[in-house]
Design a protein around this motif. Structure first.
Motif, mmCIF file in Angstrom:
data_model
loop_
_atom_site.group_PDB
_atom_site.id
_atom_site.type_symbol
_atom_site.label_atom_id
_atom_site.label_comp_id
_atom_site.label_asym_id
_atom_site.label_seq_id
_atom_site.Cartn_x
_atom_site.Cartn_y
_atom_site.Cartn_z
ATOM 1 N N ALA A 288 -28.444 -54.622 -55.298
ATOM 2 C CA ALA A 288 -28.637 -56.053 -55.531
ATOM 3 C C ALA A 288 -29.970 -56.527 -54.965
ATOM 4 O O ALA A 288 -30.693 -57.319 -55.603
ATOM 5 C CB ALA A 288 -27.482 -56.834 -54.916
ATOM 6 N N TYR A 298 -30.291 -61.315 -57.833
ATOM 7 C CA TYR A 298 -29.500 -60.320 -57.132
ATOM 8 C C TYR A 298 -28.421 -59.703 -58.025
ATOM 9 O O TYR A 298 -28.090 -58.530 -57.876
ATOM 10 C CB TYR A 298 -28.835 -60.941 -55.895
ATOM 11 N N TRP A 299 -27.874 -60.521 -58.899
ATOM 12 C CA TRP A 299 -26.749 -60.041 -59.727
ATOM 13 C C TRP A 299 -26.842 -60.703 -61.091
ATOM 14 O O TRP A 299 -26.938 -61.932 -61.185
ATOM 15 C CB TRP A 299 -25.415 -60.381 -59.056
ATOM 16 N N TRP A 301 -24.809 -59.266 -63.945
ATOM 17 C CA TRP A 301 -23.731 -58.733 -64.775
ATOM 18 C C TRP A 301 -24.246 -57.759 -65.833
ATOM 19 O O TRP A 301 -23.726 -57.696 -66.941
ATOM 20 C CB TRP A 301 -22.917 -59.865 -65.421
ATOM 21 N N GLU A 305 -24.276 -52.789 -63.227
ATOM 22 C CA GLU A 305 -23.808 -53.581 -62.083
ATOM 23 C C GLU A 305 -22.309 -53.832 -62.168
ATOM 24 O O GLU A 305 -21.588 -53.741 -61.166
ATOM 25 C CB GLU A 305 -24.570 -54.900 -62.030
#
Length: 361
Positions: A288, A298-299, A301, A305
């Protein structure tokens, strides 16, 4: 061609030679492990150990030792008492560990030692292939599926050899491990192979060293735990049949009877998975942080991930289930295998069949 380019190409060729040489030696190790199991099947101890209670095993061992010392029928063999474990995961059976793949036979043990020696040699060659690949690309060799695969195999075998050096009873792991490593290397050179090249900009970060190295270590150790869970299911079923008074097939008695007890395999798989789970947690966190550096978030989807998180949830569920009385044993082992399948899909399936930001790998 510049001198640097020529040097890179030379090291790339050396890497390929070392990887193919490792495959050849792994093949010899695989054959030696098969010989170990074949000669071990001729041992009477190997055929009957699983049916013994700890007390019967001890009595039988003492009896054989006495006969050996007396020289009856010219025999001088002294058999080691199988290690006795306390209780199976289901809490219903107390059984000894099997005598191992060699079954207590001299020839079986000899071929097993040869197999371990060949495995160590192949590991040295494979590690050399990984290192020379790194030299040829002038970076860590984890930028694509080929490099990840050859490094994964080296780490898995290295972990196995480290357990042997630490005097752990894991020689039974040799045959399935070498078979898997051979399949991994065949897939790497036949499907995933790419020429030495530099990283795409998104991968050119020190976080790659941190994130990918921990992911490789986790995958290798998770694999070892998955083998333990799979063999636990077979051995537990075998012990259950014996406990019910049923007679398993001769093949099942010979092969499964030489494995560690179900309780030992269950404990082994749990300890391995529990030990590496915190590192997998760190792997996701490091990924992340790397994603924020590379893509500004950071994220997001991304499929990789998502499946990394699914794998984390699956292993967290396994560890929770294993620590809960009602989910010990077979249910927990199945959940552990499902978790590893999630990891495999995250590694192979997402990279090969799903489009995302990680597709360049």
């Amino acid at each position: 061609m510049t001198l640097a380019a020529a040097t890179n190409e030379t090291f790339a060729e050396i890497s390929n030679v070392l990887i193919y040489s490792a495959m050849a030696v792994y093949t010899l190790a695989f054959l030696a492990h098969i010989a170990e199991w074949i000669f071990g099947s001729r041992s009477k101890v190997g055929r009957t150990a699983a049916a013994l209670t700890p007390e019967a095993a001890q009595d039988r061992t003492v009896s054989v030792q006495v006969r050996g010392r007396q020289g009856q029928q010219g025999s001088t063999a002294v058999l080691d008492k199988p290690k006795v474990v306390t209780r199976s995961a289901a809490g219903t059976r107390d059984v000894p560990d099997g005598p191992g793949a060699a079954g207590g036979t001299f020839k079986g043990d000899l071929y097993g030692r040869i197999a371990i020696s060949l495995t160590a040699l192949a590991w040295i060659l494979q590690t050399g292939g990984v290192i020379t690949r790194a030299i040829s690309v002038r970076r860590v060799p984890w930028g694509n599926m080929y490099e990840f695969s050859i490094t994964f195999g080296a780490v898995a075998v290295g972990a196995y050899l480290a357990l042997l050096v630490a005097k752990k009873n894991v020689r039974w792991l040799g045959l399935p491990l070498i078979l898997t490593i051979l399949a991994d290397l065949c897939l790497a050179v036949a499907v995933f192979y790419t020429e030495s090249d530099q990283l795409v900009p998104a991968l050119d970060s020190y976080w790659m060293v941190i994130h990918v190295s921990t992911a490789i270590i986790c995958g290798a150790v998770f694999y070892i735990g998955a083998v333990g869970s799979m063999l636990y299911l077979f051995r537990d079923y075998h012990e259950a049949k014996l406990a019910r008074g049923e007679k398993p097939s001769d093949f099942a008695v010979s092969v499964l009877g030489r494995l560690p007890s179900a309780a030992t395999l269950d404990k082994f798989a749990y300890r391995v998975n529990a030990a590496v789970f915190p590192l997998w947690t760190f792997t996701i966190i490091a990924g992340a942080i790397w994603a924020e550096s590379a893509w500004g978030r950071y994220w997001g989807w991304d499929p990789k991930e998502v499946w990394s998180f699914i794998t984390w949830v699956a292993y967290a569920g396994y560890l929770h289930a294993r620590a809960t009385a009602g989910w010990k044993g077979r249910k927990a082992a199945v959940l552990g295998l499902i978790a590893f399948v999630c990891w495999l899909w995250n590694y192979y399936g997402v990279n090969m069949f799903v489009q995302g930001l990680h597709s360049y790998a």
